[in-house]
Design an enzyme around this catalytic site. Structure first.
Site, mmCIF file in Angstrom:
data_model
loop_
_atom_site.group_PDB
_atom_site.id
_atom_site.type_symbol
_atom_site.label_atom_id
_atom_site.label_comp_id
_atom_site.label_asym_id
_atom_site.label_seq_id
_atom_site.Cartn_x
_atom_site.Cartn_y
_atom_site.Cartn_z
ATOM 1 N N LYS A 22 0.832 -1.216 0.000
ATOM 2 C CA LYS A 22 0.000 0.000 0.000
ATOM 3 C C LYS A 22 0.858 1.255 0.000
ATOM 4 O O LYS A 22 0.639 2.166 -0.800
ATOM 5 C CB LYS A 22 -0.913 0.000 1.230
ATOM 6 C CG LYS A 22 -1.547 1.343 1.545
ATOM 7 C CD LYS A 22 -2.482 1.280 2.726
ATOM 8 C CE LYS A 22 -1.880 1.574 4.063
ATOM 9 N NZ LYS A 22 -1.631 2.994 4.385
ATOM 10 N N ASN A 23 1.823 1.307 0.913
ATOM 11 C CA ASN A 23 2.567 2.560 1.094
ATOM 12 C C ASN A 23 3.614 2.807 0.008
ATOM 13 O O ASN A 23 4.240 3.870 -0.013
ATOM 14 C CB ASN A 23 3.166 2.618 2.502
ATOM 15 C CG ASN A 23 2.074 2.784 3.549
ATOM 16 O OD1 ASN A 23 0.937 3.140 3.220
ATOM 17 N ND2 ASN A 23 2.402 2.509 4.792
ATOM 18 N N CYS A 117 -5.217 7.831 9.517
ATOM 19 C CA CYS A 117 -5.461 7.215 10.818
ATOM 20 C C CYS A 117 -5.035 8.168 11.922
ATOM 21 O O CYS A 117 -4.007 8.837 11.805
ATOM 22 C CB CYS A 117 -4.678 5.910 10.936
ATOM 23 S SG CYS A 117 -5.384 4.579 9.956
ATOM 24 N N ARG A 122 1.070 13.962 13.309
ATOM 25 C CA ARG A 122 1.297 13.767 11.882
ATOM 26 C C ARG A 122 1.484 15.096 11.140
ATOM 27 O O ARG A 122 0.753 15.442 10.208
ATOM 28 C CB ARG A 122 0.181 12.906 11.273
ATOM 29 C CG ARG A 122 -0.055 11.645 12.086
ATOM 30 C CD ARG A 122 -0.833 10.596 11.363
ATOM 31 N NE ARG A 122 -0.072 9.910 10.335
ATOM 32 C CZ ARG A 122 -0.559 8.986 9.553
ATOM 33 N NH1 ARG A 122 -1.817 8.624 9.670
ATOM 34 N NH2 ARG A 122 0.187 8.406 8.647
ATOM 35 N N ASP A 305 4.234 0.360 12.144
ATOM 36 C CA ASP A 305 3.031 -0.254 11.572
ATOM 37 C C ASP A 305 2.859 -1.716 11.994
ATOM 38 O O ASP A 305 1.848 -2.343 11.649
ATOM 39 C CB ASP A 305 3.045 -0.156 10.034
ATOM 40 C CG ASP A 305 2.874 1.276 9.550
ATOM 41 O OD1 ASP A 305 2.541 2.148 10.372
ATOM 42 O OD2 ASP A 305 3.087 1.522 8.349
ATOM 43 N N ILE A 327 7.599 6.520 17.171
ATOM 44 C CA ILE A 327 7.304 7.283 15.945
ATOM 45 C C ILE A 327 6.042 8.131 16.112
ATOM 46 O O ILE A 327 6.041 9.318 15.813
ATOM 47 C CB ILE A 327 7.127 6.333 14.725
ATOM 48 C CG1 ILE A 327 8.289 5.333 14.609
ATOM 49 C CG2 ILE A 327 6.953 7.145 13.431
ATOM 50 C CD1 ILE A 327 9.628 5.908 14.245
#
Ligand code: EPZ
Length: 430
Positions: A22-23, A117, A122, A305, A327
């Site tokens: 996905k990323n 999310c 962020r 993740d 993170i």
């Protein structure tokens, strides 16, 4: 009412195929706007975030032709606006990749402030700092980030934090800039390297992706390409953890074992057997698992993740485990849900202390974000009895056919959409 209804207690056994990352796929799709030629992308995951991004591309005039579930042809020769808006795109973080791609090609971009999310602040200050260093002006207006430049010129940029998004965005903004751009303290994740490889396949001149310093020599234009997205490190890691938590035996196929080393190492440390082959990894959890310490770090460290997936596993491992999230500051919300299943967890700031319990018990729980949602599904598969997981739209952002793949390994998970289906699932009526 969309939920997963899950009967737990079965060890997961068998083989599972991993899809495209996905990323990596999200920025690769955005990067395909940098050329007027046609680009063919293969191994695209069929997940909500990708489909929202493709819809946003169509909305500005990009021709998007789905050749199959995992293959798409893109032509961006006739984009008629560089403003991307809309509800769907506002809810996703990766929308910021349109800033780098459109600024790089058209010297102008305006995109709704990124969502995604809720796992922390962020910020995107590093993206903005980099765009400005290349010569762009950036402003915020009515919830939109607007960036414009007369010309983009190569620059020396030192990132204050290691950021996947900023590294990729600045690569995209710099590929067509005049001269040399050097970006220091960059992210080294496999998806960063994959995007650089894709851009180079279109004629860009990027060196050093995968190290701390990336050098980009601007070129006049980019051409078409056919490209296959790398396998998803986190989807693979999630299924590896599914083997561990359910005391199963799972072979995860179509992966790059190198990308999974940090996950394999932790699994071995807690008592799993891990066997690598060329493009697969097998995880066997036949012994008692014991606790450990985990600290999330940028690649090649243990990925943030995968933090929820290893935490739910450690919640069932003998002894005390300490998980430090370094993170994102808000990535432990799911632990309250895990508590409902019987986990013994204490949170102190960015540290979770898990005292291993013998078993989880089925409960009604909510996904709090994408990876946490997947982790709670794993916990429910390991738990005794029946669970429901709601807010599964988070999970569907990033996992293709998650219930089907888990059921292929012997799990009992059903996506239900109404009370009648839920009742039938609870009674195990097919
Ligand atoms: C990417 O998010 C991923 N998202 C995330 O995946 C992943 O968790 C994260 O990288 C870390 O690996 C996408 O690729 C779409 P960052 P991103 O910029 O780019 C701070 C998933 O589950 N920071 O590397 O947003 C930031 O606050 C998700 O698939 C700044 O301070 O992450 C964070 O603390 C969720 N200023 C840290 O850096 C900036 O300008 C790392 O963020 C940028 C980031």
């Amino acid at each position: 009412m969309e939920q997963y209804a899950i009967w737990g207690g079965n060890p997961l056994v068998g083989e599972v195929e991993i899809g495209g990352a996905k990323n990596a796929a999200l920025p690769i799709l955005a990067a395909s706007l940098l050329t007027d030629d046609t680009v063919l992308i293969d191994n695209l995951p069929d997940i909500r975030d990708i489909n929202v991004l493709l819809a946003a591309m169509k909305s500005i005039g990009v021709v998007v032709e789905r050749l199959g579930r995992h293959q798409v042809k893109i032509n961006a020769a006739h984009i008629y606006t560089t403003a991307i808006e809309g509800e769907g795109i506002r809810k996703m973080r990766a929308s910021y990749y349109f800033l780098g791609a459109l600024l790089g090609k058209y010297k102008s971009a305006s995109v709704g402030l990124p969502g995604g999310c809720e796992i922390g602040t962020r910020a995107i200050d590093q993206h903005i700092k980099g765009f400005k260093a290349l010569g762009a002006k950036v402003r915020l207006e009515h919830g939109m980030i607007i960036t414009e430049a007369i010309d983009l010129t190569g620059a020396h940029i030192f990132l204050d934090v290691v950021s996947v998004g900023a590294t990729i965005n600045l690569m995209m903004a710099a590929v067509l800039a005049e001269g040399l751009t050097v970006i220091e303290n960059v992210a080294k994740e496999p998806h960063v390297v994959d995007v650089a490889n894709f851009l180079n396949s279109m004629g860009a001149n990027i060196k050093g992706a995968g190290t701390d310093v990336i050098r980009i020599r601007g070129v006049k234009s980019l051409h078409g390409s056919e490209y296959t997205v790398i396998p998803d490190q986190i989807e693979a890691g999630t299924f590896m953890m599914a083997a561990a938590i359910t005391k199963g035996d799972v072979t995860v196929k179509n992966i790059i074992p190198k990308h999974l080393e940090c996950i394999s190492a932790k699994l071995k440390e807690i008592g799993c057997e891990v066997q690598d082959s060329d493009d697969a990894v097998r995880v066997v959890a036949s012994r008692v698992l014991h606790g450990t310490q985990v600290k999330t770090m940028p690649y090649p460290g243990f990925p943030t993740d995968m933090q929820p997936q290893i935490s739910v596993t450690l919640g069932l491992a003998e002894g005390t485990s300490i998980v430090r999230e370094s993170i994102f500051e808000n990535r432990f919300r799911y632990l309250e849900e895990l508590g409902k299943m019987g986990a013994n967890v204490t949170i102190e700031g960015n540290v979770a202390i898990l005292e291993g319990v013998k078993k989880y018990e089925g409960a009604s729980i909510s996904a709090t974000d994408l990876r946490a949602g997947a982790a709670l599904v794993l916990a429910a598969l390991a738990a005794e009895g029946f669970s429901t997981v709601d807010h599964i739209h988070y999970i569907e952002r990033g996992y293709e056919d998650f219930p089907e793949k888990l059921n292929g390994l012997g799990g009992h998970i059903k996506r239900v959409t109404n009370a009648e289906e839920l009742k039938r699932a609870r009674l195990k009526v097919v």
